[in-house]
Design a protein around this motif. Structure first.
Motif, PDB file in Angstrom:
ATOM      1  N   PRO A  58      -1.233   2.697 -10.993  1.00 13.31           N
ATOM      2  CA  PRO A  58       0.069   2.212 -10.541  1.00 13.31           C
ATOM      3  C   PRO A  58       0.885   1.648 -11.685  1.00 13.31           C
ATOM      4  O   PRO A  58       0.343   1.194 -12.703  1.00 13.31           O
TER       5      PRO A  58
ATOM      6  N   VAL B 203       0.832  -1.198   0.000  1.00 11.38           N
ATOM      7  CA  VAL B 203       0.000   0.000   0.000  1.00 11.38           C
ATOM      8  C   VAL B 203       0.870   1.253   0.000  1.00 11.38           C
ATOM      9  O   VAL B 203       0.603   2.216  -0.735  1.00 11.38           O
ATOM     10  N   ARG B 204       1.915   1.238   0.802  1.00 10.37           N
ATOM     11  CA  ARG B 204       2.805   2.409   0.865  1.00 10.37           C
ATOM     12  C   ARG B 204       3.482   2.666  -0.480  1.00 10.37           C
ATOM     13  O   ARG B 204       3.548   3.802  -0.954  1.00 10.37           O
TER      14      ARG B 204
ATOM     15  N   ASN C 166       0.961   3.947  -3.097  1.00  6.26           N
ATOM     16  CA  ASN C 166       0.617   5.345  -2.821  1.00  6.26           C
ATOM     17  C   ASN C 166       1.742   6.278  -3.252  1.00  6.26           C
ATOM     18  O   ASN C 166       1.498   7.365  -3.790  1.00  6.26           O
ATOM     19  N   GLU C 167       2.991   5.861  -3.027  1.00  5.36           N
ATOM     20  CA  GLU C 167       4.135   6.662  -3.467  1.00  5.36           C
ATOM     21  C   GLU C 167       4.152   6.787  -4.986  1.00  5.36           C
ATOM     22  O   GLU C 167       4.418   7.862  -5.534  1.00  5.36           O
TER      23      GLU C 167
ATOM     24  N   THR D  98      -2.754   8.348 -12.806  1.00  8.06           N
ATOM     25  CA  THR D  98      -2.556   7.934 -11.421  1.00  8.06           C
ATOM     26  C   THR D  98      -2.612   6.437 -11.255  1.00  8.06           C
ATOM     27  O   THR D  98      -2.585   5.944 -10.143  1.00  8.06           O
TER      28      THR D  98
ATOM     29  N   ASN E 213       1.554   6.611  -7.013  1.00  8.27           N
ATOM     30  CA  ASN E 213       0.463   7.489  -7.428  1.00  8.27           C
ATOM     31  C   ASN E 213       0.815   8.956  -7.212  1.00  8.27           C
ATOM     32  O   ASN E 213       0.494   9.817  -8.037  1.00  8.27           O
ATOM     33  N   MET E 214       1.497   9.239  -6.094  1.00  5.96           N
ATOM     34  CA  MET E 214       1.907  10.616  -5.826  1.00  5.96           C
ATOM     35  C   MET E 214       2.916  11.094  -6.859  1.00  5.96           C
ATOM     36  O   MET E 214       2.851  12.229  -7.342  1.00  5.96           O
TER      37      MET E 214
ATOM     38  N   SER F 136       1.126  11.825 -10.088  1.00  6.83           N
ATOM     39  CA  SER F 136       0.337  13.053 -10.002  1.00  6.83           C
ATOM     40  C   SER F 136       1.228  14.276 -10.153  1.00  6.83           C
ATOM     41  O   SER F 136       0.872  15.254 -10.813  1.00  6.83           O
TER      42      SER F 136
END
Length: 415
Positions: A400, A381-382, A385-386, A398, A388-389, A392
């Motif tokens: 993966p 998950v981490r 999320n990284e 966005t 996706n950031m 962005s």
């Protein structure tokens, strides 16, 4: 006939009106009555259970407990089947033999054919008997020190990780065992950040597994090199946890299952051992260190009770040896001293048998599930999320990263 048709038509019309009225009710009314309807459905579905309880003269408290279990079970299935009404049919209620339990044999055959992986890491300073204990656990020479003929005992200036893999077969079941050793840990005068290579190795295995999962054409079975358990060896000082012990377990406890053990526990008396174990438990609690098994991962009351007994024994005071001796006509593993023989598998002498049961005979599969469902899932998950950031910030999609290729993402953004 006409009258009968008219009556049926009237009944259906009334039902349709009732349904329309129910649809007009606000959502809050539905929410308030959901638990009542759930209990009524369970009572309707399980009349056989209630009748059998009455026939056997069950007490009212036992009946209530059984109905609560039925409601809980029905609630769990209700989540899986999207609100469908699910009945609970016991084996005694079946007309004949169905054969559902045969699925266990099917799973056993597939597991025996394919085998499984188990990766264990041993961490501790030199001279604590890490290699000997691992050999004693699996009753074979599986440690790097034992299976390498050109092995030379030397103190490493830095922490280096070495892994050795073996395929162990017992009664048709194959297990690929990988033992990861950490020579050089805690052996220097300045041991600052000596845990960083170990943290890096654990995360690298998660990253490797994640990349395999994100491939478009994934392998049928992804090779599992993730660390399922870390045995951390504490020297039998009889005092408290050292600063290096606290710092290591604080960091590693968040990404891998740690099982602390007191090495060479035969150097302590029984009273000293009990006092030392209690001090360590206080230090673990006071520093917020998570060791396996964690309370928050207990799935039910029965598992909570079993794991509580394990938590009361942590850290395990162990003794390891591969030497056999004769005691009262029986061959036992033990260490011979001037005062007698310390039997490794005798729970009155040390807690090696409890550690072996935890790692292999009772919780091996749970260790693998905690690694996959908790530690790896947290890392996954981490990382996503990284990603996706980063996408962005670059103005890209966005979604993966699937194959780790930037060209594919650029072409998708142009489209």
């Amino acid at each position: 006939m006409e009258e009968r048709v008219e009556e049926e038509g009237g009944i259906m019309g009334q039902e349709q009106k009732d349904e329309d009225k129910n649809d007009e009710q606000p959502a809050s009314m539905t929410t308030q009555n959901s638990m009542t309807e759930k209990q009524e459905n369970c009572l309707k579905v399980c009349p056989v259970v209630e009748e059998k309880g009455k026939e056997k003269g069950m007490k009212e408290g036992e009946m209530k407990k059984e109905m609560e279990l039925e409601i809980e079970f029905d609630g769990e299935l209700g989540q899986s089947f999207s609100g469908q009404q699910v009945s609970f049919i016991r084996g005694a209620d079946l007309v004949g033999y169905v054969g559902i339990e045969a699925v266990l044999d099917q799973m056993r055959r597939k597991t025996m054919k394919a085998g499984f992986e188990f990766n264990i890491m041993v961490v501790g300073q030199s001279g604590l008997g890490k290699s000997t204990l691992v050999n004693t656990l699996f009753k074979s020479k599986v440690s790097r020190k034992s299976c390498m003929p050109d092995y030379a005992e030397e103190i490493s200036k830095t922490v280096k990780l070495h892994s050795v893999s073996h395929v162990i077969e017992e009664k048709g079941v194959k297990m690929k065992l990988t033992v990861i050793d950490t020579p050089g840990f805690g052996d220097q005068i300045n041991n600052e950040n000596c845990w960083e290579p170990i943290v890096k190795y654990v995360n690298e295995q998660y990253e490797k597994y994640l990349r395999e999962e994100l491939h478009v054409n994934r392998k049928t079975r992804i090779p599992d090199t993730r660390v399922h358990c870390c045995i951390y060896f504490l020297p039998a000082t009889g005092h408290r946890l050292r600063p290096i012990d606290v710092e290591f377990m604080k960091r590693l406890g968040k990404i891998v299952s740690i099982v602390p053990v007191i090495a060479k526990a035969d150097t302590l008396t029984i009273e000293e051992r009990l006092e030392f174990k209690e001090r360590i438990r206080q230090d673990l609690l006071g520093n917020g260190i998570q060791v396996y098994p964690q309370k928050e991962y207990d799935e039910d009351l029965e598992e909570h009770i079993i794991n509580n007994r394990i938590r009361e024994s942590i850290p395990f005071a162990v003794v390891g040896t591969d030497k056999e001796h004769q005691v009262n006509g029986n061959t036992v593993l033990g260490r011979k001293t001037k005062w007698g023989i310390i039997e490794v598998e005798n729970v009155a002498h040390c807690e090696f048998a409890n550690l072996r049961d935890l790692l292999i005979r009772s919780n091996l599969q749970d260790l693998k599930e905690v690694t996959h469902n908790i530690h790896y899932e947290t890392y996954r998950v981490r990382r996503l999320n990284e990603s996706n950031m980063n996408f962005s910030e670059m103005g890209l999609s966005t979604r993966p990263l699937e194959n780790g290729t930037a060209d594919k993402c650029e072409s998708e953004s142009q489209l």
